[in-house]
Scaffold this active site. Structure first.
Site, PDB file in Angstrom:
ATOM      1  N   TRP A 132      81.183  -7.428-118.849  1.00 53.70           N
ATOM      2  CA  TRP A 132      82.018  -6.894-119.928  1.00 53.70           C
ATOM      3  C   TRP A 132      80.985  -5.925-120.664  1.00 53.70           C
ATOM      4  CZ3 TRP A 132      81.484  -9.219-125.522  1.00 53.70           C
ATOM      5  CH2 TRP A 132      82.316  -8.513-126.280  1.00 53.70           C
ATOM      6  N   ALA A 215      86.130 -16.317-123.167  1.00 57.20           N
ATOM      7  CA  ALA A 215      86.878 -15.356-124.094  1.00 57.20           C
ATOM      8  C   ALA A 215      88.498 -15.657-123.779  1.00 57.20           C
ATOM      9  CB  ALA A 215      86.446 -14.187-123.719  1.00 57.20           C
TER      10      ALA A 215
HETATM   11  C1  LMR Z   1      87.777  -6.455-124.112  1.00 57.06           C
HETATM   12  O1  LMR Z   1      86.927  -6.545-123.417  1.00 57.06           O
HETATM   13  O2  LMR Z   1      88.654  -5.392-124.267  1.00 57.06           O
HETATM   14  C2  LMR Z   1      88.049  -7.364-125.377  1.00 57.06           C
HETATM   15  O3  LMR Z   1      87.024  -8.367-125.356  1.00 57.06           O
HETATM   16  C3  LMR Z   1      87.781  -6.885-126.741  1.00 57.06           C
HETATM   17  C4  LMR Z   1      86.426  -6.169-126.830  1.00 57.06           C
HETATM   18  O4  LMR Z   1      85.939  -6.449-128.121  1.00 57.06           O
HETATM   19  O5  LMR Z   1      85.781  -5.432-126.211  1.00 57.06           O
END
Ligand code: LMR
Length: 400
Positions: A132, A215
C-alpha cells in the site's frame, strides 16, 4: 524572515491525488476506480442494513456525547477482538490481547509503529514489494526503518513465494514483518493457507514480529478465511500486531473506525501495552471519536445485526467476484494484454500491469480515473460503467 519562508511543496499521496483529480474532473461520464471504496451495483457507497438499524438505536438513545476513555468504546474493542480471535480469547489468549480503538486502519498502523519505536527505536519493518503506497511513510513517520521483501511477480501475476520465503528466512531476529492479512493492496494476490502455515512457522523460528494489516476483511475469501491468519499467528505465541479497519467492511469510511490489537506474552505485558498505547494517543488526539464506534459496537454486540452484517458483507464480496468475471468477458481475449488476473486476484483491487502512460491515457481519453501504479478498484465497476471501463482498457492495451 518568516517561519513560513521554509515552506516547500509536500509530496502528495498518489491515491488521494487520484481522488482529488477525479473530484475536479468536469466530465459527466467520469468514473472513479482510484481510492479503495466499495460501491454497490448502482454506484453508491452503501449504507449497510445493520449499520442503518444501529444508527436508529444510537439516535434514539438521546445520550450526551461525552469523552470516551482513551482505550475507546468497550463494545468496539470487544467486538474487534471477537472477530479476530474468536473462542481463543476465552482460552489460550485470555488476558493477553491489548486492543485500542483507533482512527481507522491508518491510525492503527501508526499507533502500532509508535509502540514499536518506543520499545525498539529505529527498528526495521520489512514490507512486501509492492505494498500500500501509504505504508512506508507511515512507519517512517514513527521513526522506524523500512525494508522490502519480494512479494509479487509481475510476469506471472502471482506471489513469488519461494523468493519471499527465502527473504524472510534471512531476516535478523526482531525484524517487524508487515503482512496484508487478505486482499493484498495493491496486487490482489494473497498467500494460500499452506503458504501462511509455512510462513507462521518461519516467523516463529526466526523470532520475527508479524504486523498484520487487516483493512479488507470479508472481501477476499469471506470473513472467516480472511481473518484466519490472525488466529494462526496468535497461536504461535509470538508478539503480534493487528491493525483492523472497519472502513470497508462496514462502509464507514469517513467515520474513521479501526482498532489496534497487540498479542502479548502475558497479561501483565498486555496491561502495560494498553497503558503505552493510551499515553501515545493522548499526545496526538487525546481520545477517540464516538459515533462510528457506537455503530460498529452495536452491530457486533447484537447477534441478529451481526448475522445480517455478515450476510450483506458476503453479498458485497460476491458482487466484486461477479464483476471481475463480467469485466474479463468484456475485455475479451483479443486484447494485446492478458487480463486473466482479473479473476485470479482477490478483494477490492486489481493490479493491471498497465504503465503510468496507459493509466494516464485512460484518464485523459475516457475519464477513467485510477491509481497511476496500475491499481484499479474493481468494487467501483458496475453495470453502468463496465462497458466504458472495458473499452478504455482495450483501447490503451491494443494501441499502447
Ligand atoms: C486505498 O488504498 O485506496 C484505501 O486504503 C484508502 C486510502 O486511504 O488509501
Amino acid at each position: 524572515m518568516s517561519l513560513f519562508d521554509a515552506l516547500q511543496p509536500a509530496t502528495q499521496d498518489p491515491i488521494l491525488l487520484s481522488f482529488q483529480d477525479f473530484m475536479a474532473d468536469p466530465r459527466a461520464e467520469k468514473t472513479n476506480l482510484g481510492v479503495g471504496m466499495y460501491y454497490d451495483a448502482q454506484g453508491r457507497i452503501p449504507v449497510m442494513r445493520a449499520v442503518a438499524a444501529a444508527e436508529e438505536q444510537v439516535m434514539q438513545r438521546q445520550a450526551p456525547w461525552g469523552y470516551l476513555m482513551s482505550e475507546g468504546l468497550p463494545g468496539l474493542r470487544a467486538g474487534a477482538e471477537s472477530l479476530l480471535f474468536g473462542d481463543a480469547l476465552a482460552g489460550s489468549l485470555r488476558g493477553r490481547v491489548a486492543t485500542l480503538q483507533t482512527l481507522g486502519g491508518t491510525g492503527a498502523i501508526r499507533l502500532g509503529a509508535e509502540v514499536i519505536n518506543r520499545l525498539q527505536p529505529g527498528a526495521v519493518v520489512a514490507m512486501s514489494r509492492p505494498t500500500w503506497l501509504n505504508h512506508p511513510s507511515t512507519f517512517q513517520a514513527a521513526g522506524l526503518q523500512v525494508a522490502e521483501y519480494p512479494y509479487y511477480d509481475r510476469a506471472t501475476g502471482e506471489v513469488e513465494w519461494a523468493a519471499m520465503r527465502e527473504a524472510v528466512a534471512a531476516m535478523p531476529a526482531g525484524t517487524v514483518v508487515l503482512l496484508h492479512a487478505c486482499c493484498h493492496n495493491p496486487t490482489g494476490a494473497d498467500l494460500s493457507p499452506g503458504q501462511w502455515a509455512e510462513l507462521a512457522d518461519l516467523l516463529a523460528e526466526r523470532r520475527l514480529v508479524p504486523f498484520l494489516d487487516l483493512a479488507y476483511g470479508g472481501f477476499g475469501d469471506g470473513l472467516e478465511a480472511d481473518t484466519a491468519p490472525v488466529r494462526l499467528l496468535a497461536a504461535k505465541g509470538l508478539p503480534l500486531f493487528v491493525a483492523t479497519s472497519f472502513s470497508k467492511s462496514f462502509a464507514l469510511y469517513g467515520e474513521r473506525v479501526g482498532a489496534l490489537s497487540v498479542v502479548a506474552e502475558s497479561a501483565e505485558q498486555a496491561t502495560m501495552l494498553t497503558e503505552t498505547m493510551k499515553s501515545i494517543t493522548r499526545n496526538i488526539y487525546s481520545t477517540p471519536p464516538t459515533h462510528g464506534a457506537l455503530l460498529v459496537a452495536t452491530v457486533l454486540g447484537d447477534p441478529v445485526l451481526r448475522a445480517d452484517w455478515r450476510a450483506e458483507l458476503e453479498s458485497m464480496r460476491l458482487r466484486i467476484v461477479g464483476t471481475r468475471q463480467a469485466l474479463l468477458d468484456r475485455v475479451g481475449r483479443n486484447s494485446g494484454h492478458d487480463f486473466g488476473f482479473l479473476t485470479r486476484q482477490k478483494g477490492l483491487f486489481s493490479y493491471s500491469g498497465l504503465s503510468v502512460a496507459q493509466m494516464q491515457r485512460m484518464k485523459a481519453e475516457a475519464a477513467v480515473h485510477a491509481v497511476e501504479d496500475g491499481r484499479i478498484c474493481m468494487a467501483a465497476v458496475n453495470e453502468s460503467n463496465i462497458d466504458r471501463v472495458a473499452a478504455a482498457l482495450r483501447a490503451v492495451t491494443q494501441e499502447g
